[in-house]
Scaffold this motif. Structure first.
Motif, PDB file in Angstrom:
ATOM      1  N   THR A  66       0.823  -1.356   0.081  1.00  0.00           N
ATOM      2  CA  THR A  66       0.036   0.131   0.142  1.00  0.00           C
ATOM      3  C   THR A  66       0.847   1.230  -0.013  1.00  0.00           C
ATOM      4  O   THR A  66       1.829   1.223   0.747  1.00  0.00           O
ATOM      5  N   PRO A  67       0.454   2.385  -0.548  1.00  0.00           N
ATOM      6  CA  PRO A  67       1.269   3.530  -0.946  1.00  0.00           C
ATOM      7  C   PRO A  67       1.313   4.205   0.471  1.00  0.00           C
ATOM      8  O   PRO A  67       0.320   4.030   1.396  1.00  0.00           O
ATOM      9  N   PRO A  68       2.082   5.239   0.593  1.00  0.00           N
ATOM     10  CA  PRO A  68       1.944   6.128   1.682  1.00  0.00           C
ATOM     11  C   PRO A  68       0.686   6.636   1.979  1.00  0.00           C
ATOM     12  O   PRO A  68      -0.080   7.078   0.849  1.00  0.00           O
ATOM     13  N   ALA A  69       0.225   7.101   2.976  1.00  0.00           N
ATOM     14  CA  ALA A  69      -1.279   7.613   3.036  1.00  0.00           C
ATOM     15  C   ALA A  69      -1.527   8.235   4.657  1.00  0.00           C
ATOM     16  O   ALA A  69      -0.786   7.900   5.707  1.00  0.00           O
ATOM     17  N   LYS A  70      -2.077   9.316   4.382  1.00  0.00           N
ATOM     18  CA  LYS A  70      -2.287  10.177   5.758  1.00  0.00           C
ATOM     19  C   LYS A  70      -1.279  10.398   6.758  1.00  0.00           C
ATOM     20  O   LYS A  70      -0.314  11.058   6.164  1.00  0.00           O
TER      21      LYS A  70
ATOM     22  N   PRO B 253      -1.714  -5.285  -5.099  1.00  0.00           N
ATOM     23  CA  PRO B 253      -1.193  -4.008  -5.376  1.00  0.00           C
ATOM     24  C   PRO B 253      -1.990  -2.889  -4.626  1.00  0.00           C
ATOM     25  O   PRO B 253      -3.108  -3.275  -4.363  1.00  0.00           O
ATOM     26  N   GLY B 254      -1.588  -1.953  -4.221  1.00  0.00           N
ATOM     27  CA  GLY B 254      -2.122  -0.664  -3.403  1.00  0.00           C
ATOM     28  C   GLY B 254      -2.993  -0.100  -4.036  1.00  0.00           C
ATOM     29  O   GLY B 254      -3.885   0.957  -3.592  1.00  0.00           O
ATOM     30  N   ASP B 255      -3.140  -0.019  -5.651  1.00  0.00           N
ATOM     31  CA  ASP B 255      -4.180   0.618  -6.170  1.00  0.00           C
ATOM     32  C   ASP B 255      -5.452  -0.049  -6.287  1.00  0.00           C
ATOM     33  O   ASP B 255      -6.353   0.407  -7.039  1.00  0.00           O
ATOM     34  N   LEU B 256      -5.672  -1.006  -5.365  1.00  0.00           N
ATOM     35  CA  LEU B 256      -7.083  -1.726  -5.601  1.00  0.00           C
ATOM     36  C   LEU B 256      -8.033  -0.807  -4.884  1.00  0.00           C
ATOM     37  O   LEU B 256      -7.676  -0.004  -3.963  1.00  0.00           O
TER      38      LEU B 256
ATOM     39  N   HIS C 229      -8.619  -0.427   3.789  1.00  0.00           N
ATOM     40  CA  HIS C 229      -7.269  -1.055   3.282  1.00  0.00           C
ATOM     41  C   HIS C 229      -6.770  -2.247   3.602  1.00  0.00           C
ATOM     42  O   HIS C 229      -5.873  -2.652   3.091  1.00  0.00           O
ATOM     43  N   ILE C 230      -7.459  -2.854   4.592  1.00  0.00           N
ATOM     44  CA  ILE C 230      -7.043  -4.279   5.050  1.00  0.00           C
ATOM     45  C   ILE C 230      -7.968  -5.406   4.357  1.00  0.00           C
ATOM     46  O   ILE C 230      -7.613  -6.383   4.027  1.00  0.00           O
ATOM     47  N   ALA C 231      -9.215  -5.090   4.219  1.00  0.00           N
ATOM     48  CA  ALA C 231     -10.016  -5.877   3.658  1.00  0.00           C
ATOM     49  C   ALA C 231      -9.692  -6.731   2.752  1.00  0.00           C
ATOM     50  O   ALA C 231     -10.184  -7.724   2.587  1.00  0.00           O
ATOM     51  N   PRO C 232      -9.068  -6.264   1.570  1.00  0.00           N
ATOM     52  CA  PRO C 232      -8.647  -7.133   0.412  1.00  0.00           C
ATOM     53  C   PRO C 232      -7.958  -8.345   0.833  1.00  0.00           C
ATOM     54  O   PRO C 232      -7.727  -9.219   0.174  1.00  0.00           O
TER      55      PRO C 232
END
Length: 164
Positions: free
Chosen positions: A84-88, A156-159, A135-138
């Protein structure tokens, strides 16, 4: 004349870095998935956490399960690698490794770590899914698929819902 090789420490300092976490997919004999409810953030999660400096992801997953649940479980096959990409508030990307923890035959052995967790539950797969943060559910469906196919899944983090 060729240029001298760069100083390794200086070169490594220029490389990008990520945070690493690891978790385990555990089920009970009724094929319900085990989730934990942290007391320091909203939503449920898989047992696991941040991998310590110099620690292999499978060792981190096993350590976290012992710390959180009081049970020693061997990390089985790698099921999911989730980037997952950087976030918040998280300035770097995160790579999560999900390992197969197998079937916990005796759930009565669980001793919840009260300092970090409020609850632990074995839940039907479809009941567990909406309890996980977006962000964890997938990882839930990917982990189940990887178990069934005996083949790891890369997320990939773009889902949709995977960022953050």
């Amino acid at each position: 004349m060729s240029e001298p090789y760069p100083d390794p420490a200086a070169w490594y300092a220029t490389l990008p870095s990520v945070f690493v976490s690891a978790c385990m997919l555990l089920t009970d004999p009724e094929d319900r998935v085990l989730l934990v409810k942290p007391n320091y953030r909203p939503g449920w999660n898989f047992p696991g956490g941040i991998v310590e400096e110099g620690e292999a992801p499978h060792d981190g997953a096993m350590r976290e399960v012992v710390e959180e649940l009081g049970v020693s479980v061997k990390a089985g096959e790698l099921l999911v690698v989730h980037w997952t990409p950087p976030a918040k508030d998280r300035p770097r990307g995160l790579i999560n490794f999900m390992f197969d923890g197998g079937v916990l035959e005796d759930p009565a052995r669980i001793r919840l770590q009260a300092e970090e967790l409020d609850e632990v539950a074995f839940l039907p797969w479809d009941t567990a899914a909406p309890l996980l943060p977006a962000h964890i559910a997938p990882r839930l469906a990917a982990g189940r698929l990887a178990r069934e196919n005996q083949s790891p899944v890369y997320l990939p983090g773009d889902l949709p819902g995977a960022g953050g």
